[in-house]
Design a protein around this motif. Sequence first.
Motif, PDB file in Angstrom:
ATOM      1  N   GLY A  63       0.779  -1.228   0.000  1.00  0.00           N
ATOM      2  CA  GLY A  63       0.000   0.000   0.000  1.00  0.00           C
ATOM      3  C   GLY A  63       0.812   1.279   0.000  1.00  0.00           C
ATOM      4  O   GLY A  63       0.273   2.361   0.256  1.00  0.00           O
ATOM      5  N   HIS A  64       2.096   1.180  -0.331  1.00  0.00           N
ATOM      6  CA  HIS A  64       2.953   2.367  -0.275  1.00  0.00           C
ATOM      7  C   HIS A  64       2.959   3.168  -1.573  1.00  0.00           C
ATOM      8  O   HIS A  64       3.315   4.353  -1.567  1.00  0.00           O
ATOM      9  CB  HIS A  64       4.380   1.961   0.096  1.00  0.00           C
ATOM     10  CG  HIS A  64       4.487   1.325   1.439  1.00  0.00           C
ATOM     11  ND1 HIS A  64       3.995   1.912   2.584  1.00  0.00           N
ATOM     12  CD2 HIS A  64       5.017   0.129   1.837  1.00  0.00           C
ATOM     13  CE1 HIS A  64       4.224   1.126   3.624  1.00  0.00           C
ATOM     14  NE2 HIS A  64       4.836   0.038   3.191  1.00  0.00           N
ATOM     15  N   ILE A  65       2.602   2.540  -2.677  1.00  0.00           N
ATOM     16  CA  ILE A  65       2.445   3.234  -3.955  1.00  0.00           C
ATOM     17  C   ILE A  65       1.169   2.709  -4.610  1.00  0.00           C
ATOM     18  O   ILE A  65       0.731   1.588  -4.320  1.00  0.00           O
ATOM     19  CB  ILE A  65       3.659   3.046  -4.897  1.00  0.00           C
ATOM     20  CG1 ILE A  65       3.935   1.551  -5.148  1.00  0.00           C
ATOM     21  CG2 ILE A  65       4.889   3.743  -4.335  1.00  0.00           C
ATOM     22  CD1 ILE A  65       5.072   1.297  -6.138  1.00  0.00           C
ATOM     23  N   PRO A  66       0.539   3.493  -5.474  1.00  0.00           N
ATOM     24  CA  PRO A  66      -0.747   3.073  -6.047  1.00  0.00           C
ATOM     25  C   PRO A  66      -0.622   1.866  -6.973  1.00  0.00           C
ATOM     26  O   PRO A  66       0.415   1.649  -7.615  1.00  0.00           O
ATOM     27  CB  PRO A  66      -1.187   4.310  -6.845  1.00  0.00           C
ATOM     28  CG  PRO A  66      -0.411   5.449  -6.276  1.00  0.00           C
ATOM     29  CD  PRO A  66       0.901   4.866  -5.849  1.00  0.00           C
ATOM     30  N   THR A  67      -1.686   1.091  -7.057  1.00  0.00           N
ATOM     31  CA  THR A  67      -1.768  -0.002  -8.019  1.00  0.00           C
ATOM     32  C   THR A  67      -1.535   0.547  -9.420  1.00  0.00           C
ATOM     33  O   THR A  67      -2.049   1.612  -9.782  1.00  0.00           O
ATOM     34  CB  THR A  67      -3.153  -0.666  -7.949  1.00  0.00           C
ATOM     35  OG1 THR A  67      -3.333  -1.199  -6.639  1.00  0.00           O
ATOM     36  CG2 THR A  67      -3.276  -1.783  -8.975  1.00  0.00           C
TER      37      THR A  67
ATOM     38  N   SER B  98      10.398  10.802  -1.215  1.00  0.00           N
ATOM     39  CA  SER B  98       9.122  10.917  -0.501  1.00  0.00           C
ATOM     40  C   SER B  98       8.204  11.919  -1.193  1.00  0.00           C
ATOM     41  O   SER B  98       7.007  11.655  -1.387  1.00  0.00           O
ATOM     42  CB  SER B  98       9.358  11.337   0.950  1.00  0.00           C
ATOM     43  OG  SER B  98      10.128  10.375   1.639  1.00  0.00           O
ATOM     44  N   GLU B  99       8.766  13.062  -1.565  1.00  0.00           N
ATOM     45  CA  GLU B  99       7.969  14.071  -2.259  1.00  0.00           C
ATOM     46  C   GLU B  99       7.485  13.549  -3.611  1.00  0.00           C
ATOM     47  O   GLU B  99       6.323  13.727  -3.986  1.00  0.00           O
ATOM     48  CB  GLU B  99       8.800  15.351  -2.453  1.00  0.00           C
ATOM     49  CG  GLU B  99       9.138  16.083  -1.173  1.00  0.00           C
ATOM     50  CD  GLU B  99       7.978  16.898  -0.630  1.00  0.00           C
ATOM     51  OE1 GLU B  99       6.905  16.934  -1.275  1.00  0.00           O
ATOM     52  OE2 GLU B  99       8.134  17.504   0.449  1.00  0.00           O
ATOM     53  N   HIS B 100       8.371  12.909  -4.336  1.00  0.00           N
ATOM     54  CA  HIS B 100       8.037  12.458  -5.692  1.00  0.00           C
ATOM     55  C   HIS B 100       6.952  11.392  -5.679  1.00  0.00           C
ATOM     56  O   HIS B 100       6.076  11.375  -6.561  1.00  0.00           O
ATOM     57  CB  HIS B 100       9.302  11.919  -6.363  1.00  0.00           C
ATOM     58  CG  HIS B 100       9.104  11.482  -7.779  1.00  0.00           C
ATOM     59  ND1 HIS B 100       8.639  12.329  -8.763  1.00  0.00           N
ATOM     60  CD2 HIS B 100       9.309  10.277  -8.385  1.00  0.00           C
ATOM     61  CE1 HIS B 100       8.567  11.673  -9.913  1.00  0.00           C
ATOM     62  NE2 HIS B 100       8.957  10.426  -9.697  1.00  0.00           N
ATOM     63  N   THR B 101       6.988  10.483  -4.706  1.00  0.00           N
ATOM     64  CA  THR B 101       5.990   9.417  -4.620  1.00  0.00           C
ATOM     65  C   THR B 101       4.746   9.842  -3.845  1.00  0.00           C
ATOM     66  O   THR B 101       3.789   9.066  -3.743  1.00  0.00           O
ATOM     67  CB  THR B 101       6.581   8.167  -3.950  1.00  0.00           C
ATOM     68  OG1 THR B 101       7.038   8.507  -2.631  1.00  0.00           O
ATOM     69  CG2 THR B 101       7.734   7.588  -4.762  1.00  0.00           C
ATOM     70  N   GLU B 102       4.788  11.045  -3.295  1.00  0.00           N
ATOM     71  CA  GLU B 102       3.689  11.563  -2.466  1.00  0.00           C
ATOM     72  C   GLU B 102       3.408  10.643  -1.281  1.00  0.00           C
ATOM     73  O   GLU B 102       2.265  10.448  -0.877  1.00  0.00           O
ATOM     74  CB  GLU B 102       2.426  11.795  -3.310  1.00  0.00           C
ATOM     75  CG  GLU B 102       2.640  12.816  -4.409  1.00  0.00           C
ATOM     76  CD  GLU B 102       1.395  13.089  -5.232  1.00  0.00           C
ATOM     77  OE1 GLU B 102       0.419  12.307  -5.120  1.00  0.00           O
ATOM     78  OE2 GLU B 102       1.383  14.073  -5.977  1.00  0.00           O
ATOM     79  N   ASN B 103       4.480  10.066  -0.760  1.00  0.00           N
ATOM     80  CA  ASN B 103       4.413   9.230   0.443  1.00  0.00           C
ATOM     81  C   ASN B 103       5.492   9.733   1.376  1.00  0.00           C
ATOM     82  O   ASN B 103       6.683   9.508   1.153  1.00  0.00           O
ATOM     83  CB  ASN B 103       4.645   7.761   0.078  1.00  0.00           C
ATOM     84  CG  ASN B 103       4.566   6.837   1.288  1.00  0.00           C
ATOM     85  OD1 ASN B 103       4.714   7.268   2.436  1.00  0.00           O
ATOM     86  ND2 ASN B 103       4.339   5.560   1.039  1.00  0.00           N
TER      87      ASN B 103
END
Length: 230
Positions: free
Chosen positions: A79-83, A130-135
């Motif tokens: 669940g750390h990056i979108p499907t 973190s910024e780039h992945t919005e996580n």
Amino acid sequence: MSAPDISTTLNGIFFGEIVDRWAGKAPSAIGKTLVSGRQEIGEMGFLGDAQADLEHHGGHDKAIHHYPSDHYPNWIAEGHIPTGTIPAAFGENLATLGMTETNICIGDKLRLGTAVVEVSQGRQPCWKVSEHTENEKMAYLFQKTGRTGWYYRVLQGGHVSADDPIVLFERPCPEWTVETVTRARLTRRVSREDAAILAELPLLAQGWRDAFARMAEGDTKENTDARLKG
């Protein structure tokens, strides 16, 4: 020293441009997109790629970043990056399946198209991932999981295309996998004896050798706020 039979095919080559992404923060070239055709590799990496912060990215020891696409299903399942997220979501230059931090070692020499590259260090994640992945936790998660990818220095320039093979042909340091060394560097949980050995490992990037030299003297404190939080 002879090397195990490890090779795979490139799934993609990715370049980025330096842009202002986030208000009040440094510009970045982490946003990389797929390129096609034959690409030239020089001493400092791909001629068509850019790095915004040459103190911490790029240069001789960090000319090309390779990230295993093998990790994407895990990141998605957790669940750390979108499907549906695909390379180069982490700013990598090269995407493959079959090569990971567990079967690639510091100092490994590989043929990349007509170029020759050498593994220099693992990736030391910073706030930009973190910024780039919005996580906001992604840089920390890179460290926790050891799914960092690695950097190459270029020993011989050349050309490469997606779908070209990348082939390991020499392994001088079989005891020092990227996973082992990167975990030691990022967690600083390493014996003084191993830190002393890594501090003198000539194929390891100089910045990491310097860090291990401090650890060998017992200095394991390091303020990571600037790197992880920006």
